[in-house]
Design an enzyme around this catalytic site. Structure first.
Site, short mmCIF file in Angstrom:
data_model
loop_
_atom_site.label_atom_id
_atom_site.label_comp_id
_atom_site.label_asym_id
_atom_site.label_seq_id
_atom_site.Cartn_x
_atom_site.Cartn_y
_atom_site.Cartn_z
N HIS A 45 0.83 -1.20 0.00
CA HIS A 45 0.00 0.00 0.00
C HIS A 45 0.88 1.27 0.00
CE1 HIS A 45 -3.76 -2.27 1.69
NE2 HIS A 45 -3.34 -2.71 0.51
N GLU A 47 1.21 3.74 1.97
CA GLU A 47 1.88 4.08 3.23
C GLU A 47 3.20 3.31 3.37
OE1 GLU A 47 -1.22 3.13 2.66
OE2 GLU A 47 -2.59 3.59 4.29
#
Ligand SMILES: Nc1nc(O)c(N)c(N[C@@H]2O[C@H](COP(=O)(O)O)[C@@H](O)[C@H]2O)n1
Ligand SMILES: [Zn+2]
Length: 355
Positions: A45, A47
């Site tokens: 992801h 992040e």
């Protein structure tokens, strides 16, 4: 910073389904120390990419992320735990993740770990970027966009079927960009017979949607760009037992043929949901467009309008019969936006939500 997140997220436009497009930026002492975006489902992801880029600088930093950090084990482990472990002190979130596996759980986990969390920065822009993903999660169907180009007198072709071109080049370029953001583009048999379209995004390196033809009879030309060109895959949806000889020819040409009986926009959208699609562009003629609208397969309308008049009682119009007799029955678009592209105009709006 949230706008930068959106910019990063868009780098994966058209490639993340069934996942959303997400961007993340990590800021320490007023400086960006890490950035990331989600490239496609199955990969880390946004992040995680940003944390990797920031390294030790993530400790005590603020992370901006366009979607709530996830809190579940899916194809990848929870980002909430990665953020806690990295020691970030603040998380700024664009929008809450509507995915029931997350739905506020990521925010709660971060707060429970003593991290400051701000929610709803540039929220509308974040929701719009992922309107396909949001619709898919909430309604278990892909988000449908009906796109058409028409003259000022409401025609999509002359009475003889000639339609190239109604709009100007800049408007057509915008259509190509819309295609590159969608998972699939659907036309009916008439569009293949009359327009012989390519249905690609016509841009070097850009994503091409899956090209879909819906045809019950499968009475289609043997020579068509959709099965003679390989820039993008083509799927033909038809009914059981339709024109077996032509099905065989298509399969030999590398075209996927799927029988769905009865073949309706509802059935097609249910099937495309199962295939993991978030957004589907309807670029079909008026009859199929009317069925798609009537069956709730269209959520957004994108109308390109050229200041040209061609007249003609039998010239086709963008939406066929919806069975309405009075203006009170008309579908009024909501959240309407109008833009000018050269001498053409684009009207974008959402159909009222039906459950
Ligand atoms: N916050 C956030 N950042 C990303 O980059 C994401 N891709 C997501 N996606 C959320 O997690 C679900 C997918 O999880 P897996 O990729 O299968 O592990 C997706 O449905 C979103 O809810 N979120
Ligand atoms: Zn995550």
């Amino acid at each position: 910073m949230m706008q930068r997140c959106l910019e990063l997220a868009r780098r994966a436009v058209g490639r993340t389904s069934p996942n959303p497009m997400v961007g993340a930026v990590i800021v320490k002492d007023g400086k960006i120390v890490g950035e990331g975006f989600h490239p496609r489902a199955g990969e880390p992801h946004a992040e995680v990419f940003a944390l990797k880029a920031a390294g030790a600088d993530a400790r005590g930093a603020t992370i901006y992320v366009s979607l709530e950090p996830c809190n579940h084990y899916g194809r990848t482990p929870p980002c909430s735990e990665a953020l806690v472990a990295a020691g970030v002190s603040k998380v700024v979130v664009g929008m809450v993740d509507p995915n029931p596996l997350v739905a506020g759980g990521g925010i709660a986990r971060l707060r429970a770990a003593g991290i400051e969390v701000v929610v709803g920065v540039e929220e509308e822009a974040c929701k719009k970027l992922n309107e396909g993903f949001v619709h898919r999660i909430l309604y278990k169907r892909p988000f449908g966009i009906l796109k058409y180009a028409m003259t000022l007198d409401g025609k999509i072709a002359t009475s003889t079927g000639h339609s190239a071109w109604i709009t100007n080049e800049a408007a057509r370029h915008q259509v190509h960009q819309v295609r590159s953001a969608c998972d699939a583009v659907i036309v009916g048999g008439n569009t293949v017979r009359h327009d012989n379209p390519h249905l690609t995004s016509h841009q070097e390196g850009a994503h091409n949607p899956l090209r879909i033809v819906m045809s019950r009879s499968l009475e289609l030309p043997e020579k068509a760009h959709l099965w003679q060109t390989s820039e993008a895959p083509t799927l033909v949806l038809t009914e059981q037992g339709a024109n077996p000889g032509f099905q065989e020819l298509l399969r030999k040409l590398g075209v996927e043929v799927v029988e769905l009986t009865p073949l309706t926009p509802t059935r097609a959208m249910a099937y495309l949901y199962e295939r993991g699609f978030c957004s589907v562009l309807w670029e079909c003629g008026g009859v199929l467009a009317a069925s798609a609208i009537a069956q709730g397969a269209v959520q957004k309308v994108l109308a390109f309008i050229a200041p040209k008049i061609i007249g003609g009682d039998s010239a086709p119009t963008p939406v066929g019969d919806l069975g309405f007799n009075t203006m009170t029955e008309a579908l009024s678009l909501e959240r309407v936006e109008m833009r000018v592209v050269g001498s053409d105009c684009v009207v974008e709006g959402y159909l009222p939500t039906r459950h």
